[in-house]
Motif scaffolding. Structure first.
Motif, PDB file in Angstrom:
ATOM      1  N   SER A  17       0.831  -1.184  -0.021  1.00 17.67           N
ATOM      2  CA  SER A  17       0.098  -0.074   0.057  1.00 17.67           C
ATOM      3  C   SER A  17       0.836   1.393  -0.013  1.00 17.67           C
ATOM      4  N   GLN A  18       1.948   0.794   0.232  1.00 16.50           N
ATOM      5  CA  GLN A  18       3.096   2.255   0.408  1.00 16.50           C
ATOM      6  C   GLN A  18       3.423   2.798  -0.948  1.00 16.50           C
ATOM      7  N   MET A  19       2.570   2.291  -1.975  1.00 17.40           N
ATOM      8  CA  MET A  19       3.395   2.664  -3.411  1.00 17.40           C
ATOM      9  C   MET A  19       2.666   3.671  -4.080  1.00 17.40           C
ATOM     10  N   ALA A  20       1.827   4.680  -3.249  1.00 18.62           N
ATOM     11  CA  ALA A  20       1.350   5.700  -3.819  1.00 18.62           C
ATOM     12  C   ALA A  20       2.492   6.491  -4.623  1.00 18.62           C
ATOM     13  N   ASN A  21       2.332   7.048  -5.919  1.00 14.21           N
ATOM     14  CA  ASN A  21       3.621   7.709  -6.779  1.00 14.21           C
ATOM     15  C   ASN A  21       4.259   6.713  -7.303  1.00 14.21           C
ATOM     16  N   ALA A  22       4.195   5.457  -6.911  1.00 17.35           N
ATOM     17  CA  ALA A  22       4.923   4.526  -7.613  1.00 17.35           C
ATOM     18  C   ALA A  22       4.324   3.794  -8.660  1.00 17.35           C
ATOM     19  N   PHE A  23       4.727   3.742  -9.826  1.00 18.87           N
ATOM     20  CA  PHE A  23       4.223   2.739 -10.814  1.00 18.87           C
ATOM     21  C   PHE A  23       5.122   1.768 -11.596  1.00 18.87           C
ATOM     22  N   ASP A  24       6.301   1.508 -10.914  1.00 19.60           N
ATOM     23  CA  ASP A  24       7.046   0.306 -11.550  1.00 19.60           C
ATOM     24  C   ASP A  24       7.497  -0.619 -10.197  1.00 19.60           C
ATOM     25  N   LEU A 129       2.845  -9.024 -11.841  1.00 18.86           N
ATOM     26  CA  LEU A 129       2.218  -8.089 -11.139  1.00 18.86           C
ATOM     27  C   LEU A 129       1.766  -6.939 -12.116  1.00 18.86           C
ATOM     28  N   GLN A 130       0.455  -6.500 -11.876  1.00 19.72           N
ATOM     29  CA  GLN A 130      -0.151  -5.646 -12.816  1.00 19.72           C
ATOM     30  C   GLN A 130      -0.560  -4.371 -12.163  1.00 19.72           C
ATOM     31  N   LEU A 131      -0.250  -3.242 -12.314  1.00 21.28           N
ATOM     32  CA  LEU A 131      -0.349  -2.257 -11.471  1.00 21.28           C
ATOM     33  C   LEU A 131      -1.107  -1.116 -12.420  1.00 21.28           C
ATOM     34  N   LYS A 132      -2.065  -0.460 -12.020  1.00 23.28           N
ATOM     35  CA  LYS A 132      -3.151   0.608 -12.752  1.00 23.28           C
ATOM     36  C   LYS A 132      -3.541   1.600 -11.912  1.00 23.28           C
ATOM     37  N   GLY A 133      -3.711   2.543 -12.368  1.00 20.44           N
ATOM     38  CA  GLY A 133      -4.541   4.040 -11.748  1.00 20.44           C
ATOM     39  C   GLY A 133      -3.331   5.058 -11.300  1.00 20.44           C
ATOM     40  N   THR A 143      -1.101 -12.231  -9.989  1.00 17.52           N
ATOM     41  CA  THR A 143      -1.340 -13.623 -10.526  1.00 17.52           C
ATOM     42  C   THR A 143      -0.275 -14.481 -10.219  1.00 17.52           C
ATOM     43  N   PRO A 144      -0.490 -15.796  -9.685  1.00 13.84           N
ATOM     44  CA  PRO A 144       0.475 -16.566  -9.244  1.00 13.84           C
ATOM     45  C   PRO A 144       1.258 -17.318 -10.115  1.00 13.84           C
ATOM     46  N   ARG A 145       2.676 -17.399  -9.958  1.00 15.48           N
ATOM     47  CA  ARG A 145       3.435 -17.841 -11.084  1.00 15.48           C
ATOM     48  C   ARG A 145       3.594 -19.463 -10.582  1.00 15.48           C
TER      49      ARG A 145
END
Length: 200
Positions: A17-24, A129-133, A143-145
């Motif tokens: 959840s600490q990923m605000a401002n992070a998109f990679d 991992l897929q991040l959007k927004g 999605t588990p590998r």
């Protein structure tokens, strides 16, 4: 694999959840390590195919970067859990008792610690991992590998803004667990009681 272990694995992902401002992923790992402590309330709904209504539990959590997680159930039963580098422990009248370290539980414990420590290589090994927004409204889909995780989870969805607000575990057998994190706040340190719980 118990519901408790699945739930703890999911809650461990609170750190993301600490990923605000992070998109990679690299920025996620860096952002992950910033807050020392996160406090909050939770409502957990376990949706089972065999039951018409979800099983609901409520409580509080303390996520500490250097110590692990306290998961303090209040209703319908009062029960405290602690997860750290040693494993998963449950509190009883005699103190903290380590739960058996079965293979599936050990795998989830390893995953949990990878998330807490910002080990992006570990996450990428186990999940796509897929991040959007954006920083104020984002969604991360895992999605588990690994074959072991694929036997348990179909997908994990994490939604939030400044902090995590919602975690959904979709299980391969059709059941699901929804965790809503309420009034989450960050802090620079633990209270004396919290520190005692982690090191006792």
């Amino acid at each position: 694999m118990t519901v408790v272990l699945k739930m703890l694995c999911a809650v461990a992902l609170i750190g993301l959840s600490q990923m605000a401002n992070a998109f990679d992923v690299q920025q996620l790992s860096a952002q992950l390590g910033k807050p020392s402590v996160i406090h909050g309330d939770f409502i957990q709904e376990k949706h089972l195919r065999a039951l018409p209504q979800p099983l609901t539990s409520k409580g509080k959590f303390v996520l500490a970067k250097d110590f692990g997680l306290l998961w303090l159930l209040a209703t319908p039963l009062k029960q405290d859990y602690r997860i750290n580098t040693v494993g998963i422990a449950r509190r009883d009248a005699h103190g903290w008792q380590l739960l058996p370290n079965k293979s599936a539980g050990a795998e989830q414990n390893r995953l949990f610690l990878a998330v807490l420590q910002g080990d992006s290589s570990g996450l990428q090994r186990d999940f796509d991992l897929q991040l959007k927004g954006d920083a104020q409204a984002w969604q991360l889909t895992l999605t588990p590998r690994s074959l072991l995780l694929q036997q348990v989870f179909k997908q994990i969805n994490i939604d939030g803004g400044e902090l995590v607000q919602r975690i959904e575990l979709q299980e391969t057998q059709g059941d699901s667990t929804l965790l809503r994190m309420i009034d989450s706040t960050s802090a620079t340190g633990l209270s004396d009681a919290e520190h005692h719980d982690f090191v006792d």
